[in-house]
Design an enzyme around this catalytic site. Structure first.
Site, PDB file in Angstrom:
ATOM      1  N   VAL A  79      19.687 -11.281  61.071  1.00 33.95           N
ATOM      2  CA  VAL A  79      20.049 -10.267  62.066  1.00 33.95           C
ATOM      3  C   VAL A  79      21.267  -9.543  61.510  1.00 33.95           C
ATOM      4  O   VAL A  79      22.013 -10.130  60.744  1.00 33.95           O
ATOM      5  CB  VAL A  79      20.346 -10.877  63.456  1.00 33.95           C
ATOM      6  CG1 VAL A  79      19.082 -11.347  64.122  1.00 33.95           C
ATOM      7  CG2 VAL A  79      21.328 -12.027  63.353  1.00 33.95           C
ATOM      8  N   CYS A  80      21.439  -8.276  61.826  1.00 30.41           N
ATOM      9  CA  CYS A  80      22.466  -7.511  61.110  1.00 30.41           C
ATOM     10  C   CYS A  80      22.952  -6.325  61.915  1.00 30.41           C
ATOM     11  O   CYS A  80      22.359  -5.947  62.899  1.00 30.41           O
ATOM     12  CB  CYS A  80      21.913  -6.868  59.845  1.00 30.41           C
ATOM     13  SG  CYS A  80      20.838  -7.858  58.877  1.00 30.41           S
TER      14      CYS A  80
END
Ligand SMILES: *[C@@H]1O[C@H](CO)[C@@H](O)[C@H](O)[C@H]1NC(C)=O
Ligand SMILES: *[C@@H]1O[C@H](CO)[C@@H](O)[C@H](O)[C@H]1NC(C)=O
Ligand SMILES: *[C@@H]1O[C@H](CO)[C@@H](O)[C@H](O)[C@H]1NC(C)=O
Ligand SMILES: *[C@@H]1O[C@H](CO)[C@@H](O)[C@H](O)[C@H]1NC(C)=O
Length: 332
Positions: A79-80
């Protein structure tokens, strides 16, 4: 020496992943499957990935199936936050936090994610060269052949964020394992584009059109005013391209892991705080330094954050910082 050191750390990470797998399926069957089942699949990967992954296994002395697992892993648990911003002089800046290891073993004693902790020492900045000249630069992980973050100096910058979606999910990855192999791994596509696309428009076109194994977001920046976009992809097609638009006041685009036209999941809203922070900074005062501050704001910075990369494509500058999030800090 360097390779030995990194491969020692790589084995440590793979051991953690195996321990977690064994905790889910105690018989050890899953681990057996990795060693026996994944290794033969390496040969089915396209060039140059097949040879590279084989080479990484040979040099590090780690079983091929385990290196393959390590290379698949990023496609699943990342996730980013990524953004492209244009400053008041028309210069484009691109940055990202890479958050990795969600659900992979919370350590209640240290308040940290086991895999994330093991991953930090593997972060490397790479300079890919041909005939002694830089083709592109990236932030990667030792032992990992794909690319999630990179830049072609003077041409474009590119990051990939995962898109969780029911219209695709990980079906493509399972199909690939079962033998249906017409789609491309997302991180392989990112690397191919960095290696072989020669302009912002060509990169955009390839990222929008290539069939993939799973949905994704590509965040692409160029060198001319207005060249910055978020490409929202399903496996088969391009759903949306959200571009900078200075006339409408859109001097930056920012992507986490949710479609920009929808509300983020309320449990995981890194977008609103990050945008609030960007708005407060204003275009007048945007720079790599102020972007770093935005990406250091909790919960944009959280316990999963492994690194922050800052890119100035015109200057050809790529910097990465290993991140820790001191308590109190959100697990994600
Ligand atoms: C690349 O640089 C190295 C060291 O400077 C040199 O030995 C080598 O011959 C160069 N290779 C090419 C293809 O120019
Ligand atoms: C880039 O293009 C060359 C020539 O077509 C090809 O051999 C190479 O595998 C490509 N690189 C990647 C990463 O796909
Ligand atoms: C930031 O500013 C943009 C453009 O003015 C606006 O659309 C957006 O709602 C703002 N977001 C936040 C979280 O303040
Ligand atoms: C601009 O950013 C710098 C560095 O973060 C900060 O010290 C300064 O107060 C900011 N200026 C304005 C006008 O917001």
């Amino acid at each position: 020496k360097c390779i030995f050191f990194k491969s020692f750390q790589l084995s440590g990470l793979i051991q953690v992943i195996k321990d977690l797998a064994n905790a889910f399926i105690p018989s050890g069957k899953l681990v057996e499957l990795v060693d026996k089942g994944l290794a033969p699949l390496v040969k089915t990967l396209p060039s140059p990935f097949s040879d590279e992954i084989q080479g990484i296994a040979d040099v590090s002395g780690t079983p091929l199936g385990e290196i393959m697992l390590f290379n698949i892993f990023y496609e699943v648990f990342t996730v980013c936050t990524s953004l492209v911003a244009e400053d008041k002089t028309g210069k484009l800046l691109h940055a990202r936090n890479l958050d990795f290891g969600l659900f992979l073993g919370w350590d209640t004693h240290d308040h940290s994610w086991k895999v994330t902790e093991k991953l930090r020492p593997l972060v490397v900045n790479l300079d890919f060269q041909k005939n002694n000249k830089t083709v592109f630069k990236s932030t990667g992980f030792a032992g990992y052949a794909g690319t999630l973050t990179g830049m072609k100096p003077g041409i474009f910058s590119l990051t990939m964020n995962e898109r969780f979606s029911i219209d695709g999910g990980y079906i493509g990855i399972f199909e690939w394992i079962l033998g249906l192999r017409d789609g491309m791994w997302m991180s392989f596509l990112t690397r191919s584009v960095l290696e072989n696309a020669t302009s912002y428009d060509e990169a955009k076109n390839q990222l929008a059109k290539t069939k993939m194994l799973a949905p994704a977001y590509f965040i692409l920046g160029g060198v001319k005013s207005g060249e910055g976009c978020v490409i929202t992809r399903s496996r088969e097609s391009c759903l949306d391209i959200w571009e900078l638009n200075l006339k409408e006041g859109r001097w930056y685009v920012l992507e986490t892991n949710y479609d920009h036209w929808k509300e983020p999941l309320f449990l995981d809203n890194r977008r609103t705080p990050a945008m609030k922070c960007m708005n407060k900074t204003t275009q007048m005062n945007i720079s790599l330094a102020t972007i770093y501050d935005v990406l250091s704001t909790k919960p944009v910075l959280n316990k999963l954050t492994t690194y922050t990369t800052l890119m100035d494509v015109v200057e050809g500058k790529l910097e990465a910082y290993l991140r820790e999030c001191p308590d109190p800090c959100m697990p994600w």
